[in-house]
Design a protein around this motif. Structure first.
Motif, mmCIF file in Angstrom:
data_model
loop_
_atom_site.group_PDB
_atom_site.id
_atom_site.type_symbol
_atom_site.label_atom_id
_atom_site.label_comp_id
_atom_site.label_asym_id
_atom_site.label_seq_id
_atom_site.Cartn_x
_atom_site.Cartn_y
_atom_site.Cartn_z
ATOM 1 N N ASN A 118 0.618 -0.877 0.012
ATOM 2 C CA ASN A 118 -0.699 -0.199 -0.171
ATOM 3 C C ASN A 118 0.665 1.064 0.070
ATOM 4 O OD1 ASN A 118 -2.198 1.660 0.298
ATOM 5 N ND2 ASN A 118 -3.344 0.784 1.979
ATOM 6 N N CYS A 119 0.247 2.383 -0.459
ATOM 7 C CA CYS A 119 1.095 3.496 -0.861
ATOM 8 C C CYS A 119 0.683 4.529 0.493
ATOM 9 C CB CYS A 119 0.147 4.459 -1.916
ATOM 10 S SG CYS A 119 1.336 5.624 -3.193
ATOM 11 N N LYS A 120 0.049 3.598 1.272
ATOM 12 C CA LYS A 120 -0.575 4.869 2.229
ATOM 13 C C LYS A 120 1.128 5.675 3.424
ATOM 14 C CE LYS A 120 -4.033 5.917 6.003
ATOM 15 N NZ LYS A 120 -4.763 5.413 6.955
ATOM 16 N N PHE A 150 -4.636 7.458 -4.261
ATOM 17 C CA PHE A 150 -4.559 5.531 -3.673
ATOM 18 C C PHE A 150 -3.747 4.480 -4.297
ATOM 19 C CE2 PHE A 150 -7.924 7.067 -1.185
ATOM 20 C CZ PHE A 150 -8.337 6.631 0.055
ATOM 21 N N SER A 151 -3.222 3.671 -4.193
ATOM 22 C CA SER A 151 -2.224 3.132 -4.776
ATOM 23 C C SER A 151 -1.698 1.111 -4.198
ATOM 24 C CB SER A 151 -0.620 3.772 -5.035
ATOM 25 O OG SER A 151 -0.292 2.923 -6.206
ATOM 26 N N ASN A 152 -1.543 0.315 -4.674
ATOM 27 C CA ASN A 152 -1.275 -0.903 -4.434
ATOM 28 C C ASN A 152 -0.262 -1.350 -5.346
ATOM 29 O OD1 ASN A 152 -1.549 -3.811 -3.457
ATOM 30 N ND2 ASN A 152 -2.781 -2.197 -1.498
ATOM 31 N N THR A 169 -2.270 -4.881 -5.733
ATOM 32 C CA THR A 169 -3.994 -5.667 -6.035
ATOM 33 C C THR A 169 -3.760 -4.589 -7.962
ATOM 34 O OG1 THR A 169 -4.547 -3.487 -5.181
ATOM 35 C CG2 THR A 169 -4.612 -4.829 -4.418
ATOM 36 N N GLY A 170 -2.671 -3.366 -8.198
ATOM 37 C CA GLY A 170 -2.545 -3.173 -9.142
ATOM 38 C C GLY A 170 -3.793 -2.252 -9.555
#
Length: 246
Positions: free
Chosen positions: A48-50, A181-183, A186-187
């Motif tokens: 996760n990018c958070k 939001f970037s994971n 999950t792409g």
């Protein structure tokens, strides 16, 4: 209504229209960067990018996709491209901004409904310091400023639709916020305006289920968009989603 009130309402409508345009422009640029296979941030173990920092690759890539006429920021290698400057008087140096239309790192943006400084001349009169979202500030040819920020629950994309010189520099009126939001697992990579589903937790706002666009909702003073170590969201931040859906 007084003439000044009428003018303010007209300006607000114009700024909302600009926000819709700028969000589309920035979202398209973001999606193009994603499609190019650029890594957005330094991911956590969960993918996760958070709360993580943008990569230099991403910063350069999205900058190239936008019509940028000037830039400054915390992370630029050229000291002349910092968004701040220093002299013998600390406060005077930080209360100003060097780049036309771009906020100095220690300039402040106000919560919705805050009209005047509560403590003029102090280090902390009101609002959120621009350094919270100024890892890179991009002045666009149409006069908008796009800020890329990483700190405190980000990453963030903040848009000042009419730049800092024009004002009122107020969340929900001419300044709007989107969360990145970037994971990588999950792409899924996207921007979502603050106030949209998933951009906040009810725990962020003392159990309230909504993040509303109102000067009577949220808090007037705070250091970050979303409280860190306390529960609040700055008034006006969640107008960002509301106006895109209207």
């Amino acid at each position: 209504m007084t003439l000044s009130t009428v003018i303010s309402k007209i300006q607000d409508k114009q700024n909302i229209a600009k926000w819709k345009k700028e969000f589309s422009v920035v979202s398209n640029a973001f999606n193009e960067v994603v499609a190019d296979g650029v890594t957005i941030c330094n991911y956590t173990q969960s993918g996760n990018c958070k709360g993580q920092e943008f990569t230099d690759e991403f910063v350069k890539a999205i900058q190239a996709k936008l019509n940028v006429i000037d830039y400054c920021g915390l992370k630029v290698s050229d000291s002349n491209k910092r968004c701040d400057y220093f002299n013998s008087n600390w406060y005077e140096a930080h209360a100003k901004y060097k780049w036309s239309g771009v906020a100095n790192l220690y300039s402040r943006y106000k919560a919705l409904g805050v009209k005047e400084e509560s403590n003029p001349g102090s280090y902390y009169p009101y609002g959120i310091y621009a350094y919270n979202f100024s890892s890179l500030a991009l002045l666009l040819s149409d006069g908008a400023v796009v800020y890329l920020g990483e700190s405190h629950n980000g990453p963030w994309v903040v848009v000042d639709v009419n730049n800092f010189q024009t004002g009122p520099n107020e969340f929900g009126r001419d300044v709007f916020v989107a969360r990145v939001f970037s994971n990588i697992k999950t792409g899924k990579h996207y921007l979502s305006p603050m106030g949209a589903e998933g951009t906040f937790s009810p725990d962020d706002i003392n159990g309230d289920e909504k993040c509303e666009c109102s000067k009577d909702q949220g808090v007037k003073t705070g250091t970050y968009f979303i409280g860190v170590g306390s529960k609040y969201i700055i008034s006006g931040v969640c107008c960002s989603a509301k106006y895109l859906m209207e």
